[in-house]
Design a protein around this motif. Structure first.
Motif, mmCIF file in Angstrom:
data_model
loop_
_atom_site.group_PDB
_atom_site.id
_atom_site.type_symbol
_atom_site.label_atom_id
_atom_site.label_comp_id
_atom_site.label_asym_id
_atom_site.label_seq_id
_atom_site.Cartn_x
_atom_site.Cartn_y
_atom_site.Cartn_z
ATOM 1 N N ARG A 57 23.862 94.693 40.902
ATOM 2 C CA ARG A 57 22.832 94.786 39.858
ATOM 3 C C ARG A 57 21.940 96.009 40.102
ATOM 4 O O ARG A 57 21.593 96.740 39.175
ATOM 5 C CB ARG A 57 21.975 93.506 39.845
ATOM 6 C CG ARG A 57 22.669 92.288 39.288
ATOM 7 C CD ARG A 57 21.691 91.189 38.904
ATOM 8 N NE ARG A 57 20.951 90.631 40.013
ATOM 9 C CZ ARG A 57 21.398 89.665 40.815
ATOM 10 N NH1 ARG A 57 22.602 89.153 40.624
ATOM 11 N NH2 ARG A 57 20.666 89.200 41.802
ATOM 12 N N LEU B 297 21.549 99.379 37.816
ATOM 13 C CA LEU B 297 20.243 99.846 37.341
ATOM 14 C C LEU B 297 20.038 101.312 37.717
ATOM 15 O O LEU B 297 19.603 102.131 36.892
ATOM 16 C CB LEU B 297 19.139 98.975 37.955
ATOM 17 C CG LEU B 297 17.713 99.302 37.544
ATOM 18 C CD1 LEU B 297 17.473 98.938 36.083
ATOM 19 C CD2 LEU B 297 16.709 98.558 38.422
ATOM 20 N N GLN C 274 19.375 98.423 31.892
ATOM 21 C CA GLN C 274 17.972 98.876 31.834
ATOM 22 C C GLN C 274 17.008 97.808 32.346
ATOM 23 O O GLN C 274 15.793 97.994 32.320
ATOM 24 C CB GLN C 274 17.596 99.256 30.396
ATOM 25 C CG GLN C 274 18.243 100.534 29.896
ATOM 26 C CD GLN C 274 19.640 100.285 29.393
ATOM 27 O OE1 GLN C 274 19.873 99.330 28.654
ATOM 28 N NE2 GLN C 274 20.582 101.120 29.800
ATOM 29 N N TRP C 275 17.559 96.675 32.754
ATOM 30 C CA TRP C 275 16.707 95.624 33.334
ATOM 31 C C TRP C 275 17.572 94.781 34.248
ATOM 32 O O TRP C 275 18.730 94.471 33.919
ATOM 33 C CB TRP C 275 16.104 94.752 32.224
ATOM 34 C CG TRP C 275 15.187 93.681 32.736
ATOM 35 C CD1 TRP C 275 13.856 93.804 33.029
ATOM 36 C CD2 TRP C 275 15.514 92.303 33.019
ATOM 37 N NE1 TRP C 275 13.352 92.609 33.470
ATOM 38 C CE2 TRP C 275 14.336 91.664 33.476
ATOM 39 C CE3 TRP C 275 16.694 91.561 32.928
ATOM 40 C CZ2 TRP C 275 14.306 90.325 33.836
ATOM 41 C CZ3 TRP C 275 16.662 90.219 33.291
ATOM 42 C CH2 TRP C 275 15.470 89.612 33.742
ATOM 43 N N ALA C 276 17.038 94.429 35.401
ATOM 44 C CA ALA C 276 17.810 93.613 36.349
ATOM 45 C C ALA C 276 16.907 92.555 36.966
ATOM 46 O O ALA C 276 15.729 92.814 37.247
ATOM 47 C CB ALA C 276 18.407 94.492 37.437
ATOM 48 N N VAL D 14 12.599 104.148 37.710
ATOM 49 C CA VAL D 14 12.639 102.679 37.708
ATOM 50 C C VAL D 14 11.216 102.114 37.759
ATOM 51 O O VAL D 14 10.358 102.654 38.456
ATOM 52 C CB VAL D 14 13.456 102.173 38.919
ATOM 53 C CG1 VAL D 14 13.374 100.649 39.042
ATOM 54 C CG2 VAL D 14 14.912 102.608 38.818
ATOM 55 N N GLY E 105 13.129 97.432 35.855
ATOM 56 C CA GLY E 105 13.658 97.974 34.605
ATOM 57 C C GLY E 105 13.652 99.485 34.652
ATOM 58 O O GLY E 105 12.982 100.112 35.486
ATOM 59 N N SER E 106 14.403 100.061 33.742
ATOM 60 C CA SER E 106 14.404 101.505 33.604
ATOM 61 C C SER E 106 13.017 101.961 33.171
ATOM 62 O O SER E 106 12.299 101.234 32.462
ATOM 63 C CB SER E 106 15.444 101.888 32.538
ATOM 64 O OG SER E 106 15.162 103.155 32.020
#
Lengths: 295, 522
Positions: B248, B252, B258-260, B277, B501-502
């Motif tokens: 994950r 990312l 764009q979200w983990a 990030v 998230g990104s």
């Protein structure tokens, strides 16, 4: 070939010992066996002396030293529990070798019995080998994972699963050798002399069918170490906190970028063990196979 | 009892709900220039066991379902109940009747308009298949009192009913009447939320797309909690199932997602220095607990359980189990919550008292049998806590063994009286929603500890029926006292959750499930 039964027992044993010593010296002259022996012997020594040489209790937690980088106190760092990686790898190596040894012994005995019986007793060959073929149809490690998952996580169950997985291959190799040897003129001669089946198998067929089995056992040993690591990595090996090389790697994979020592150290230990065994296996094959002996 | 129409006069409860809703809506109103369009890819660790939202209380299902479905009432940012598909909540003074006027013009994803018939059918289905259907136990009758109005007739006044009914644990979502006639997990995935279901490929992904005809709730100024005035900016959202935390993180960092969710803390700390990030820290995510099995020796012995309680050193367990992201908290509520019971149990909790633990062990009938700690590797906090607790218990002479099995098997075993003595469990939604969920798991028909005690039963009954907040606070304080005495569960501490998230992901705020509304990609 002369009937060894005619030779008086003490003289026969001395001759056998002399012959074994001669063969061992011959094997040790082979460079691969010496190199592999030193490598694997070192690993075995570490496993045997684990309680004496491990600097810490492998299960001793220390939350003030979680994922500590290698230093003088912890030469290979610590894991997420603050446990000393070196101590866990030393004890994990012992467990991996123990599983490997159990599998080699069990596979060797079962494979030899099944292979010999199917090779020698013609009517057993078809049905038993079809069962073996059925087991061999499953990918080895997948079968071991499925069996270990079904049996539950423990050292004995891991060894049992690997034994069931590797026995068919060993049986097939022994059977192949027996099929060749039983057609040899000296077997026919023994039969003509009235030797019973048990004597023919134990004294004439098995000793001559052993070389491929010995090479196979080094292979089984190294694959068992790898497979045990896979089982532990998948969570179906010995339960925590028991250290095994596979579960140390599994615990370290989440920190591979932040604390690479957790996964790398047991990885190196596995590589050294398997490398040593494979080199020994290569040497044994070269020494025991008459076709390769003079190459 | 007053008539429904008479009861439309704002009651104290109603006034409170409306005020809270308005405040929360204002507080969470979005600001700035949002970007429409784009696809958000989210990474989560597990498959949703079902997208039939009523039937699953799983976090992996809730992450997705809260964006597809809506319920009559939900929770706001501060965990207060607010109307969602209901226009308002009108309770009679005696709390025996609740009237829910419905918002008109709300469209299902199939294009039909939601009416009271859909609501009644959905709630009757919830009574049958809902994973937390007990929350409707006190509802004697659900009556359609208008095309856009539904009325609950209660069998017993329950001041805490609306809090329970608003729970997103296994939400009582509203689905079309024809779908509500179907069995569990047999429905078409049709809700009223801002995103509609497209496809689910197990072990791979779930895809949602923006519902163009979504009817926003304009009673609110902005989004709040799972409700409020929600706006969908993204065209599409894909939930990728990536069980491995390292994978994950790699996805990312590579920009594939764009979200983990559920990041290992050391990795999250490393990502904090990455300008590409944004790391989201959810500090009060869950309680880490050790559940006791009262039906199997040696944990059927109260002195043995007390020995375990006194032997556990919480700081060591929490530090290792949570990778250092934790708070030590003896309370069975978060410190800043209404029902926090103060210092009850703090002295016992703070540090291990080995002498006392040995004293209790000596008084018990313990004879060296195994103390089996059930745990799973799927949640690292569970398995790490089990290992540390086992080592601590060995220190006082308890033969503790870790029994690690996969999560699904653990959930089956813990519902039996055999094969386990302790069970490490993070309880997330229960403490988040207040005291009721936590207390409910210690009493009733299926308590976590497999047995009941009149003191706990009485405390729970007073908690849900107490007329005033003070009555209910006292009831919860009594429960907390009993928990430190009877030891049905042991509180280890408060666990945090790391998400990331990104930097392109804007508007995102961590909550109990990732909200696709009011977030956008720059």
């Amino acid at each position: 070939m002369s009937d060894s039964a005619a030779v008086p027992a003490p003289r026969q044993y001395r001759a056998t010992l002399r012959e074994a010593g001669r063969q061992l010296r011959g094997l040790l002259r082979h460079r691969s066996i010496r190199v592999g022996g030193v490598l694997f012997g070192s690993v075995v020594l570490v496993a045997i002396l684990a309680d004496l040489i491990a600097p810490f209790d492998p299960n001793k937690n220390d939350f003030r030293a979680m994922l500590a980088a290698p230093d003088a106190l912890h030469p290979f760092g610590t894991d997420a529990f603050g446990r000393d990686i070196l101590s866990r790898v030393i004890h994990g190596t012992r467990l991996s070798l123990l599983v490997g040894l159990l599998v080699v012994v069990a596979t060797g005995v079962l494979g030899t019995v099944i292979g010999t019986m199917t090779g020698y007793v013609r009517w057993l060959d078809g049905p038993v080998m079809r069962v073996m073929d059925g087991l061999m149809a499953f990918p080895g490690v997948l079968l071991a994972i499925a069996l270990a998952a079904a049996l539950g996580p423990s050292v004995v169950n891991a060894a049992l699963a690997l034994t069931i997985t590797f026995t068919p291959r060993t049986a097939r190799i022994v059977r192949g050798s027996v099929l060749v040897v039983r057609e040899m003129p000296y077997i026919e001669a023994a039969r003509a002399c009235g030797a019973p089946h048990r004597r023919i198998i134990l004294r004439h067929i098995l000793p001559n069918a052993l070389p491929p089995l010995i090479v196979q056992m080094t292979f089984v040993f190294s694959v068992s170490i790898l497979a045990e690591a896979v089982l532990s990595f998948m969570g179906v090996g010995p339960p925590p906190p028991t250290p095994s090389l596979g579960n140390i790697i599994a615990e370290g994979r989440a920190y591979i970028q932040e604390a690479p020592w957790v996964a790398l150290t047991p990885g190196v230990a596995i590589a050294l063990s398997v490398l040593g065994l494979n080199i020994i296996g290569d040497g044994l094959r070269d020494s025991l196979d008459p076709r390769l002996r003079n190459l | 009892m007053k008539s429904c129409h008479e009861s439309r006069r704002p009651t104290p409860l109603r006034r409170l709900l409306i005020a809270a809703a308005a405040l929360a809506g204002i507080a969470a109103a979005p600001a700035g220039a949002q970007t429409e369009g784009g696809e958000l890819v989210l990474a989560q660790g597990a498959n949703p066991p079902s997208l039939d939202a009523m039937t699953s209380s799983s976090e992996s299902a809730r992450n997705i379902n809260m964006n597809i479905f809506e319920s009559l009432v939900t929770i706001d940012e501060n965990v207060n109940p607010i109307p969602m598909l209901a226009k308002s909540i009108e309770a009679s003074d005696d709390l025996m009747t609740y009237v829910f006027p419905l918002r008109e013009g709300v469209k299902f994803h199939n294009g039909d308009e939601m009416t009271a018939a859909d609501v009644k059918a959905s709630l009757e289905r919830y009574r049958e298949f809902g994973a937390t259907r007990g929350m409707l136990d006190k509802v004697a009758e659900i009556e359609i009192t208008g095309e856009y109005e539904i009325t609950f007739r209660m069998s017993e006044a329950t001041p805490t009913f609306i809090e329970g009914f608003a729970s997103p644990r296994a939400p009582a979502v509203i689905i079309p009447e024809e779908e509500a006639a179907k069995g569990a997990n047999e429905i078409e995935i049709i809700g009223t939320g801002p995103y509609r279901f497209v496809e689910f490929v197990p072990d791979s992904h779930v895809t949602l797309e923006k519902f163009a005809d979504y009817t926003a709730n304009e009673d609110f100024d902005g989004p709040t909690g799972f409700g409020g005035n929600k706006t969908a900016y993204l065209d599409k959202a894909t939930y990728r199932i990536i069980p491995e935390a390292g994978a994950r993180i790699a996805a990312l960092e590579a920009g594939e997602v764009q979200w983990a969710d559920q990041l290992p803390v050391p990795a999250a700390k490393r990502l904090m220095s990455d300008p590409e990030v944004t790391v989201f820290e959810a500090r009060q995510w869950a309680f880490l607990t050790l559940i006791m099995n009262w039906k199997l020796p040696p944990t059927d012995d109260i002195d043995f359980r007390r020995a375990v309680l006194y032997a556990i050193e919480p700081e060591e367990v929490m530090a290792i189990a949570t990778e250092g992201f934790y708070d030590l908290n003896h309370g069975w509520q978060y410190p800043d919550r209404t029902y926090n019971a103060g210092d009850i149990g703090k002295e016992i909790y703070q540090v291990a008292d080995i002498d006392k633990a040995k004293e209790f062990l000596g008084q018990s009938s313990y004879d060296g049998e195994e103390f089996q700690i059930l745990t799973d590797p799927n949640y690292g906090e569970h398995s790490r806590a089990a290992v540390v607790i086992a080592e601590q218990l060995k220190g006082i002479g308890i033969n503790a063994v870790v029994k690690q099995l996969d999560w699904a098997t653990v959930l089956k075993i813990r519902l039996t009286d055999e094969d386990w003595n302790g069970w490490t469990l993070m309880q997330g939604l229960e403490p988040f929603l207040g005291p009721y969920g936590i207390a409910a798991k210690m009493t009733g028909e299926q308590p976590h500890q497999r047995g009941t005690d009149p003191v706990l039963d009485d405390g729970y009954n007073r908690l849900i029926t107490g007329a005033t907040v003070e009555d209910r606070q006292q009831a919860f304080a009594d429960i907390q006292t009993a928990v430190y005495d009877l030891v049905p569960q042991i509180k280890i501490g408060d666990v945090g959750r790391m998400q990331a998230g990104s930097a392109r992901l804007k508007g995102f705020k961590p909550f109990r499930a990732p909200r696709l509304n009011d977030v956008w990609l720059e």
